[in-house]
Structures are given as structure tokens and as C-alpha cells.
Design a protein around this motif. Structure first.
Motif, PDB file in Angstrom:
ATOM      1  N   CYS A 127     -61.479 -32.855  40.986  1.00  0.00           N
ATOM      2  CA  CYS A 127     -60.729 -31.811  40.292  1.00  0.00           C
ATOM      3  C   CYS A 127     -61.532 -31.255  39.128  1.00  0.00           C
ATOM      4  N   THR A 145     -50.475 -33.610  54.828  1.00  0.00           N
ATOM      5  CA  THR A 145     -49.444 -33.098  53.929  1.00  0.00           C
ATOM      6  C   THR A 145     -48.159 -33.895  54.072  1.00  0.00           C
ATOM      7  N   ILE A 152     -49.937 -34.476  48.900  1.00  0.00           N
ATOM      8  CA  ILE A 152     -50.995 -34.338  49.895  1.00  0.00           C
ATOM      9  C   ILE A 152     -51.797 -35.629  49.840  1.00  0.00           C
ATOM     10  N   PRO A 169     -50.676 -25.457  41.155  1.00  0.00           N
ATOM     11  CA  PRO A 169     -51.644 -24.512  41.715  1.00  0.00           C
ATOM     12  C   PRO A 169     -51.332 -23.046  41.397  1.00  0.00           C
ATOM     13  N   LEU A 185     -47.823 -30.706  42.339  1.00  0.00           N
ATOM     14  CA  LEU A 185     -48.256 -31.299  43.598  1.00  0.00           C
ATOM     15  C   LEU A 185     -49.020 -32.571  43.282  1.00  0.00           C
ATOM     16  N   LEU A 187     -51.766 -35.231  44.528  1.00  0.00           N
ATOM     17  CA  LEU A 187     -52.880 -35.458  45.439  1.00  0.00           C
ATOM     18  C   LEU A 187     -53.205 -36.944  45.364  1.00  0.00           C
ATOM     19  N   LEU A 207     -54.423 -24.191  49.244  1.00  0.00           N
ATOM     20  CA  LEU A 207     -53.022 -24.299  48.857  1.00  0.00           C
ATOM     21  C   LEU A 207     -52.832 -23.693  47.469  1.00  0.00           C
ATOM     22  N   VAL A 283     -57.012 -27.075  46.508  1.00  0.00           N
ATOM     23  CA  VAL A 283     -55.682 -26.934  45.930  1.00  0.00           C
ATOM     24  C   VAL A 283     -55.839 -26.211  44.599  1.00  0.00           C
TER      25      VAL A 283
END
Length: 512
Positions: A127, A145, A152, A169, A185, A187, A207, A283
Motif C-alpha cells: 500500500c 473477494t 478482499i 478507495p 475495505l 485487505l 476496485l 484497490v
């Protein structure tokens, strides 16, 4: 007695050594002369050397010429990926990995949906949170997913501890109030039991969210479409878009543009409960600035906002051709001739309510007297974008008061003239959000800053009030002051003698 036996054994060993290694021990069997017997220590040293050599050369003596099955599969997958990335369509030359390639082709032919097991160094979640405008995460490996948990998953082949990244996102990271409305979200990188793949994709996923300010034209392009173009261009349409906070109307409105970025149907992350499996995913979206594409941040170092404009042209051209053909039929084949014979076209975006031009009719007549053919646009949420694109793409001048509708400058051809009427207190926003980006597109930008007497606020406040005399001192107090005074309560009455010079200059440029 014992000493005699030892001597016999030693004698036997030496005799055998002479028979096996006569030249090493310095014996010549062809001659009748017997050589001097070597010392036993030398024999033992030579035997020790021989045994040691066996250990050194054993790997070469017993070399097996075939790599492991895992290596074959990994190298075959990489070979296929390399060929796809290089757009090589010819079949590969036969190699020692052919059996593995055939095995992969067999799995595909049998519709086996489980993705191949990646090697450990291909499993990652990375990230980038250094950007002021957005976070973006890159995933690679066995990606699955799970929309019910807003997750995810990246399944690994190792027993490493579970790790997790949280991301929203959307591309307005600094704006806390709007980011609070964007769903998180998760991850998650883990090993263990997996959700079965219900849909397996052979291309990467991107995404992103269409929440936030979606519904405002400026934000739909600045926060959504242009960042999506920036992020997905590398995939050359071989990418699946997975959308959080999906809106059907958004897909209908921008479907023509989306089709130029992806060859695949959109996925509604929230409503589609199936497990979608990918080998790679991004993402979040990358954003470079206001309505712009920075070539220095692009993979090829040369893509600019002009390429995005070209993409819009490709998206809307088929529909425009249909509209042109319909016009040809309506005017019995003379429409094209009429268009070519027309005067330079000026497209005016009309507003009602806040920031409306109260003497718009007189301004239109002035433009017509100067020599323009004027087309007044009053788009609403149901107006087909292809129709607006058609008007602006055939116009040499675009005029409008600062606001989201000015985003339509993206529909003009480079070299056109863009006149933005700037109400009091909107100087910075007008230049930052539209003026500078328009220049980057290659437009001839003119910012017309109204005088206090051209503002409806002139009748509401004392002439020495900072609201009229020093708008910057008011806007520095924050967005709520700017919005409450200058955006929602202000209208414009143009000084037509002053504005005539702007229109005359634009007309001269249109006829160059």
C-alpha cells in the motif's frame, strides 16, 4: 606371529594397489624391472584423495537434467504472462517446459476455476499511503473477494501470521467529512481454508468507489473517470472494474467512456455476493491533480490529458455519427453543408438560480452581432453527454460562469477558446479547478473576473464591506463562508461594454 600377519596384509594391499593404479604408483608393467615399492602412507593418502573426489563430482556424475514440477509451472506461467504483456500472438517455440504449458492449457480446457498456486514471492499486499489525495494498494497472488465482510482476501502458501490493510478507495483522502461517508475495505493476507472461486478472472481488477461527491459533474470526472484512466491505462482494457457503492445511473451515464477503459462488465462489489478470484488487483485510484494527467507520473512518461480527451472522442464518436446521420436525413442531405457554412459557434452554458447571468439574453445578442452563431446549453441530469460533446466539439468558443458545468471544457478541441466568468470570491477555485487544467488541454483560456458592481452582492452590502472590497479575507475563513456568500447567494449582471472586448478577441481567434 601377529606382526607377520600384518605384514602379509600390507603386502597384499600394496600388490592390489599396484595392479589397479600402476601409473599412479610409478610402476611400469611392461618392463620386467620391478619398481621400488611406495610407502604405505602414500597409498592411504591417494585412496583418501580418490574418495574425496567422488563426493565433489557426485552431483555431476548423477545429474538429473529436469527441474522440479513447481519450477516448470512457475516458469511456464511467467512465460505466458511475458508473452501476453508483449502482445505476442504466435505460438511459443517448443521448450523443455512444453509439458507444463500443455498441463495449464488442459486445466483451462477443463474449465477448472481454481487459480494456479502462486509462488511465495508473488504473494503480496503493498500500500502506498504517501499521497495527499488518495491511498492505493496493490495485491498479487491468490486473491478472492468476500463482499459480505467488505473484504478482499489474499491467500498465501506459507504459514505467516495474518496481516490486514484498511483502505477507503476514494480520491479525496484529505477531506475528512466526505471520506467519513466512504465504506472501508479490508485487505487481508492469510493462509488456511479458502472461499471457493465462483468466478475466476484471467485479467487484473481495479476496485474503486463511486460514492462521495458522485452526482456532481466535476467530481465525477476529477475524482472518478480521470483517476480511473490514469490507474487502468497500463492494462489496455484487459481489466475488470469492481465498484464499491455502485450506482446504475452512473454506469448508464458513463458506459461509453467505461467501455474504452475495460472490455469486461462492471462488478457491483456490494450486491454481487459471489467469490471473484483474481491474480492481481489494485484497490483505490491514482490521482494527479485537478482534471489533469501528469505525464511524469505515467508509466510511459508521455500520456497527458490530451489522451484522455482522445478517449472521450472515441467513446462518443459512434453516437455522434448517428446524430449526424439523423440530421442529414432531416435536412435532406444538406446538414453537412449547412454546418460548414455556419459562422464560428459559441456555446454558452446557462444557469438558473445562483451564479446565473441575469442579462443573458443581451449577452447572446451581443455575441451574435459580433459574428457568432450562439448555442445555449441548459443540461440537466438526464441530458445525454454525447449530445453535449457533439455541440462543444464543434464549437470554437465556450462561455460559462464558474461552476461544475465548466468541466465540459474537456469536450472542446485543443485550440478552442474557453471564457470562464469568475464571480466575486471564486478566483482561486476558478483558476485552480478549470483555468489551469484548460491550458494543459491546449485551450486558449480567458478568465473574466467580474467587478463588484457586476455582482448581485453589490446591492446587498455596503460598498466598503470586505465581502465586496476584499473577498479573499472572507474566503480564508473557510468553505462554509465561501459557499454561503459567494456560491449560493450571488448572481452576475455583465457589463456588456466591458465583456464585448473579450468576445471580440475570442471571435478574432476563432477566425485565425
Amino acid at each position: 606371529m601377529m606382526r607377520q600377519n600384518l605384514k602379509k596384509v600390507e603386502h597384499i594391499k600394496q600388490d592390489e594397489s599396484m595392479k589397479m593404479f600402476p601409473y599412479v604408483l610409478g610402476l611400469n608393467n611392461s618392463s620386467g624391472n620391478s619398481a621400488k615399492r611406495p610407502k604405505p602412507k602414500l597409498v592411504y593418502l591417494l585412496l583418501f584423495t580418490l574418495v574425496s573426489s567422488c563426493f565433489v563430482f557426485a552431483p555431476h556424475l548423477f545429474y538429473f537434467p529436469y527441474p522440479s514440477a513447481l519450477f516448470l509451472i512457475d516458469s511456464s506461467i511467467k512465460e505466458i504472462e511475458d508473452r501476453v504483456s508483449q502482445n505476442i500472438t504466435d505460438p511459443p517455440k517448443p521448450s523443455k517446459n512444453d509439458s507444463s504449458i500443455k498441463e495449464i492449457e488442459y486445466l483451462v480446457s477443463q474449465n477448472i476455476t481454481e487459480p494456479p498456486k502462486p509462488s511465495k514471492n508473488e504473494e503480496s499486499i503493498l500500500c502506498d499511503r504517501t499521497g495527499y489525495r488518495s491511498d492505493i494498494c496493490f495485491m498479487k497472488g491468490d486473491i478472492r473477494t468476500h463482499s459480505p465482510s467488505s473484504s478482499i482476501f489474499l491467500y498465501t502458501s506459507s504459514d505467516d501470521h495474518v496481516s490486514q490493510e484498511i483502505i477507503k478507495p476514494y480520491t479525496r483522502k484529505w477531506e475528512t467529512s466526505i471520506m467519513d461517508t466512504i465504506g472501508e475495505l479490508k485487505l487481508v493476507k492469510l493462509s488456511g481454508d479458502k472461499h471457493s472461486c465462483q468466478v475466476t478472472h484471467e485479467v487484473p481488477a481495479v476496485l474503486f468507489s463511486t460514492g462521495g461527491y458522485t452526482g456532481n459533474l466535476y467530481h465525477e470526472f476529477n475524482d472518478g473517470l480521470i483517476p480511473l484512466f490514469i490507474t487502468s491505462k497500463r492494462y489496455n482494457r484487459k481489466v475488470v472494474f469492481v465498484i464499491a457503492e455502485y450506482h446504475k445511473w452512473w454506469e448508464m451515464k458513463y458506459g461509453d467512456v467505461i467501455s474504452q477503459l475495460s472490455d469486461y462488465p462492471l462488478i457491483d462489489f456490494t450486491k454481487d455476493k459471489r467469490t471473484h478470484c483474481f491474480k492481481e488487483a489494485i484497490v483505490g485510484l491514482k490521482i494527479h491533480g485537478e482534471l489533469t494527467v501528469d505525464p511524469s507520473q505515467m508509466q510511459d512518461d508521455r500520456t497527458t490529458i490530451t489522451e484522455f480527451k482522445n478517449l472521450l472522442d472515441q467513446a462518443y464518436r459512434p453516437r455522434i455519427n448517428v446524430l449526424d446521420a439523423a440530421e442529414e436525413r432531416r435536412f435532406k442531405g444538406k446538414a453537412a453543408k449547412r454546418r460548414n457554412a455556419k459562422k464560428p459557434k459559441l456555446a454558452l452554458f446557462s444557469r438558473t438560480g445562483s451564479r446565473a447571468i441575469t442579462n443573458e439574453d443581451q449577452m447572446v445578442k451581443l455575441a451574435q452581432r459580433i459574428g457568432f452563431q450562439v448555442e445555449v446549453l441548459r443540461p440537466d441530469k438526464t441530458t445525454e453527454l454525447a449530445k453535449i460533446y457533439r455541440v462543444l466539439n464543434s464549437s470554437t468558443v465556450m462561455v460559462g460562469v464558474h461552476g461544475a458545468a465548466m468541466t465540459h471544457f474537456l469536450f472542446m478541441k485543443p485550440g478552442g477558446v474557453f471564457i470562464q466568468i469568475i464571480p466575486l470570491g471564486t478566483d482561486w477555485a476558478a483558476e485552480t479547478y478549470y483555468g489551469e487544467p484548460a491550458k494543459k488541454l491546449g485551450l486558449d483560456y480567458i478568465g473574466y473576473k467580474i467587478l463588484p458592481r457586476e455582482s448581485s452582492l453589490y446591492e446587498q452590502y455596503d460598498k466598503n464591506d470586505p465581502i465586496l472590497r476584499d473577498p479573499r479575507s472572507i474566503t480564508q475563513k473557510g468553505w462554509q463562508f465561501t459557499k454561503g456568500i459567494y456560491l449560493t447567494k450571488q448572481q452576475v449582471r455583465l457589463d456588456l461594454r466591458r465583456f464585448k472586448k473579450i468576445l471580440s478577441d475570442a471571435y478574432a481567434k476563432s477566425n485565425r
